[in-house]
Design a protein around this motif. Structure first.
Motif, PDB file in Angstrom:
ATOM      1  N   SER A 135     -17.213  11.175  21.403  1.00  0.00           N
ATOM      2  CA  SER A 135     -17.660  12.512  21.048  1.00  0.00           C
ATOM      3  C   SER A 135     -18.153  13.205  22.313  1.00  0.00           C
ATOM      4  N   LEU A 136     -17.498  14.287  22.698  1.00  0.00           N
ATOM      5  CA  LEU A 136     -17.906  14.982  23.916  1.00  0.00           C
ATOM      6  C   LEU A 136     -19.290  15.603  23.772  1.00  0.00           C
TER       7      LEU A 136
ATOM      8  N   GLU B  28     -17.856   3.195  15.586  1.00  0.00           N
ATOM      9  CA  GLU B  28     -16.687   3.871  15.058  1.00  0.00           C
ATOM     10  C   GLU B  28     -15.943   4.499  16.221  1.00  0.00           C
ATOM     11  N   LYS B  29     -14.692   4.163  16.371  1.00  0.00           N
ATOM     12  CA  LYS B  29     -13.908   4.736  17.459  1.00  0.00           C
ATOM     13  C   LYS B  29     -12.971   5.761  16.869  1.00  0.00           C
ATOM     14  N   GLU B  30     -13.139   6.969  17.278  1.00  0.00           N
ATOM     15  CA  GLU B  30     -12.270   8.039  16.825  1.00  0.00           C
ATOM     16  C   GLU B  30     -11.848   8.802  18.050  1.00  0.00           C
ATOM     17  N   GLU B  31     -10.908   9.652  17.886  1.00  0.00           N
ATOM     18  CA  GLU B  31     -10.442  10.452  18.995  1.00  0.00           C
ATOM     19  C   GLU B  31     -10.759  11.903  18.708  1.00  0.00           C
ATOM     20  N   GLU B  32     -11.192  12.602  19.742  1.00  0.00           N
ATOM     21  CA  GLU B  32     -11.474  14.015  19.597  1.00  0.00           C
ATOM     22  C   GLU B  32     -10.491  14.759  20.485  1.00  0.00           C
TER      23      GLU B  32
ATOM     24  N   LEU C 131     -10.593  19.132  17.066  1.00  0.00           N
ATOM     25  CA  LEU C 131     -10.071  18.350  15.953  1.00  0.00           C
ATOM     26  C   LEU C 131     -10.612  16.939  16.050  1.00  0.00           C
ATOM     27  N   ARG C 132     -11.034  16.380  14.935  1.00  0.00           N
ATOM     28  CA  ARG C 132     -11.471  14.988  14.903  1.00  0.00           C
ATOM     29  C   ARG C 132     -10.387  14.188  14.203  1.00  0.00           C
ATOM     30  N   LEU C 133      -9.846  13.209  14.905  1.00  0.00           N
ATOM     31  CA  LEU C 133      -8.844  12.329  14.322  1.00  0.00           C
ATOM     32  C   LEU C 133      -9.552  11.033  13.939  1.00  0.00           C
TER      33      LEU C 133
END
Length: 195
Positions: A78-79, A188-192, A101-103
């Motif tokens: 998360s930036l 939790e690993k997500e991509e932004e 966008l949050r993937l």
């Protein structure tokens, strides 16, 4: 990274040699920068300045050039959290975050695992060369925590395809990381994706 993004000028033997960076090469187009959160602070300053003005200079050069590039930036973190922690410049965050966008992580949408697994398993394969998953293999895929998200699933399926002699992917064709006891997921690993 400076040279890759902005280009460079090298003086050798009294001669000047210039190399365009991707910002200049992508003039009029779009550029995707992955893992933007790993930029060091000096690079963040230079990149922020470029985003504000559209003007840059090659590494080692005195002259400036102008380029018009649409920038997409992706981060596995998360930036906004990185800004709050002091690791990412706030002005760069706002310069990039016209739209965000949050993937979600693959483990957050398990219903897609089977469809994605079959897609990666048989991508670019003729009908005769396609393979399928045994119930045990599919169960192992569904139980895995997928810390590497979609890329991990893609690699696991490519490996399974290679290891399986027949038309059925069995549990033992899957990577050990998938068939071993489930790991505890700490974060939790997500991509932004911001642009």
């Amino acid at each position: 990274l400076d040279s890759e993004l902005f280009g460079e000028e090298i003086f050798s033997g009294g001669m000047k040699r210039s190399r365009q960076g991707v910002l200049e090469s992508a003039n009029g187009g779009t550029l995707l920068i992955e893992n933007v959160h790993v930029m060091n602070s000096a690079m963040q300053v230079k990149f922020t300045q470029f985003l504000k003005t559209g003007v840059a200079n090659r590494l080692g050069a005195q002259s400036l050039y102008k380029t018009n590039v649409r920038v997409f930036a992706a981060s596995g973190r998360s930036l906004l959290s990185e800004v709050e922690a002091g690791r990412f410049r706030e002005d760069l965050y706002y310069a990039l975050s016209t739209m965000s966008l949050r993937l979600p992580a693959l483990r957050e949408h398990r219903d897609d695992i089977e469809t994605l697994a079959h897609y990666f398993l048989n991508h670019n394969k003729t009908a005769e060369k396609q393979k399928s998953l045994s119930p045990e293999a599919l169960n192992a895929l569904m139980e895995h925590s997928w810390p590497g998200n979609i890329r991990e699933l893609q690699n696991v399926m490519e490996r399974a395809y290679i290891l399986a002699d027949g038309k059925i992917i069995e549990r033992d064709h899957l990577a050990d990381s998938v068939t071993a006891a489930p790991a505890v997921v700490e974060e939790e690993k997500e991509e932004e994706l911001i642009f």
